[in-house]
Design an enzyme around this catalytic site. Sequence first.
Site, short mmCIF file in Angstrom:
data_model
loop_
_atom_site.label_atom_id
_atom_site.label_comp_id
_atom_site.label_asym_id
_atom_site.label_seq_id
_atom_site.Cartn_x
_atom_site.Cartn_y
_atom_site.Cartn_z
N LYS A 1 -21.50 11.09 -35.33
CA LYS A 1 -20.52 11.43 -36.37
C LYS A 1 -19.53 10.28 -36.55
CE LYS A 1 -21.26 16.34 -35.68
NZ LYS A 1 -20.87 17.65 -35.14
N GLN B 1 -16.20 19.94 -31.76
CA GLN B 1 -17.62 20.03 -31.42
C GLN B 1 -17.86 21.30 -30.58
OE1 GLN B 1 -19.92 18.00 -32.65
NE2 GLN B 1 -21.59 19.05 -31.61
N ASP C 1 -16.41 21.36 -41.26
CA ASP C 1 -17.62 22.00 -40.73
C ASP C 1 -18.00 23.24 -41.56
OD1 ASP C 1 -19.08 20.97 -38.57
OD2 ASP C 1 -17.53 21.51 -37.12
#
Length: 280
Positions: free
Chosen positions: A52, A96, A119
């Site tokens: 990422k 995460q 997200d």
Amino acid sequence: MAQIIDGKKISQQIKDELKEKVESLKAEGKSGALAVIQVGEDPASSVYVRNKKNACAYIGIESLAYELPEDISEEELLELIAKLNGTKQVKGILVQLPLPKHICEDKVIQAISPSKDVDGFHPQSVGAMTIGEPGFLSCTPAGIIQLLKRSGIEISGKRCVVIGRSNIVGKPMALLMLREDATVTIAHSKTQNLKEICKEADILIVAIGKPRFIGAEYVKEGAVVIDVGIHRDENHKLCGDVKFEEVEPVAFAITPVPGGVGPMTIAMLMNNCVQSIEED
Ligand code: GUN
């Protein structure tokens, strides 16, 4: 021979488009950073987080890495999120998953401002997607829609079976396929007659989380098969939820693992970050 859907190539195209967009946004004076938070040192999470950060560097946006110890308290993590919510230059916040057991994932997801929820996991983002309002889309399902569209696969009117009902893949996947006018069935570990149901699918999306579970007997001749799974087999080789060698000859098109769905998730995360910078 089935068409092999090349997620690596399609994700690269998307990242190149985003790179150009970031440049023109910068020319308008618009920029921003993605905050990436990792708790603990799970090796798989570390790989995802690194990918990422690399994608941010590639498209030209800043990434801020927060590597927190495994035993950080929920309160301290929530305080960091509150601080980032209030930081103007931070346009996206990503925590995460999975988190250690002593931290409530739902609480953490809900602490992220929906305007920075790149997200697409916040209940407000999920609700907006459900009723077709603007908002951030969950990255893996949005990436699969892009894979299908950019491979010239028609979705409207098709029978789609999604195996898996998780909040981050199965449920949003089914809703996005519905939004594209597919006729959608969600199957899962308790579904009876799973084989028969899968065999009806024109588009079969597999997120069952079991290595090499889906063989040719689950797949209709000429179906499109999308494999969301990623596992290490007994020889430490990457594999998906689908028995690729067995299903490929039956399918019209199929995604490989690796190089199928995986790279698309990150490309769509970058897309959400750029959308956030643009909307600011
Ligand atoms: N863990 C596995 N997939 C994801 C994802 O898409 N986002 C986050 N934040 N964590 C994950």
